[in-house]
Enzyme design. Sequence first.
Site, PDB file in Angstrom:
ATOM      1  N   CYS A 133       0.832  -1.212   0.000  1.00  0.00           N
ATOM      2  CA  CYS A 133       0.000   0.000   0.000  1.00  0.00           C
ATOM      3  C   CYS A 133       0.861   1.253   0.000  1.00  0.00           C
ATOM      4  CB  CYS A 133      -0.902   0.031   1.223  1.00  0.00           C
ATOM      5  SG  CYS A 133      -2.072  -1.322   1.292  1.00  0.00           S
TER       6      CYS A 133
HETATM    7  C1  BEZ Z   1       0.502  -4.574   1.830  1.00  0.00           C
HETATM    8  O1  BEZ Z   1       0.001  -3.514   1.461  1.00  0.00           O
HETATM    9  O2  BEZ Z   1       1.705  -4.756   1.798  1.00  0.00           O
HETATM   10  C2  BEZ Z   1      -0.362  -5.689   2.332  1.00  0.00           C
HETATM   11  C3  BEZ Z   1      -1.557  -5.397   2.978  1.00  0.00           C
HETATM   12  C4  BEZ Z   1      -2.326  -6.451   3.473  1.00  0.00           C
HETATM   13  C5  BEZ Z   1      -1.899  -7.757   3.304  1.00  0.00           C
HETATM   14  C6  BEZ Z   1      -0.722  -8.011   2.623  1.00  0.00           C
HETATM   15  C7  BEZ Z   1       0.051  -6.990   2.145  1.00  0.00           C
END
Ligand code: BEZ
Length: 219
Positions: free
Chosen positions: A45
């Site tokens: 994210c």
């Molecule tokens: C991420 O944004 O890295 C992420 C968010 C939730 C689960 C896995 C990865």
Amino acid sequence: MAIRLGDEAPDFTAQTTEGEIKFHEWLGNSWGVLFSHPKDYTPVCTTELGMAARLKPEFDGRGVKIIGLSVDPLESHKGWEKDIEETQGTAVNFPMIADADRKVSDLYDMIHPNANDTLTVRSVYVIGPDKKVKLMLTYPASTGRNFDELLRVIDSLQLTANYNVATPVNWKDGDDCVISPAISNEDAKAKFPAGWKEIKPYLRITPQPNKVRGEGRAA
Ligand code: BEZ
């Protein structure tokens, strides 16, 4: 009820990092992109928000407002945004919805319980100036989205909203288009003065209409 292409994008009021917004009022006459993030302070994210911020001029140039969402509270978003600025080299320059009560996530069906019952998936909704849903994408939490692809689809949506063409496989802005099968050859003569190549009666290739001399970018 599930949202489908062509439906009116549900309206809502929400707290964001740029104050309270009423979604439809905030969109005004612009195109819009509403995209969800599973959680604050997560690696994928963080990179997506950095990229969206860097590409903001590209969205602005297409008349598109962008707004993110995650199911964390405002204070968490604000702290995370400092990290994004530090690590991604750009400040987040668009609002982020603080959807701790999941009101917007539920409205847009962004939580898929069989994938995860608390976090959103990576949803993207592209909304037209008529407030209708033009595109929906759903990615899993583990896969970051391709924002170049998002801009590419917006180019196609804006082109096809204004001209009787469709865009073929892997099309990008400036490439040849296909003439809509609903247009007769007789009508095509007036609509496509640059002409076309007829490979089959249903497969007619024409230069991108708004790139033909004398035409500007489709609004
Ligand atoms: C991420 O944004 O890295 C992420 C968010 C939730 C689960 C896995 C990865």
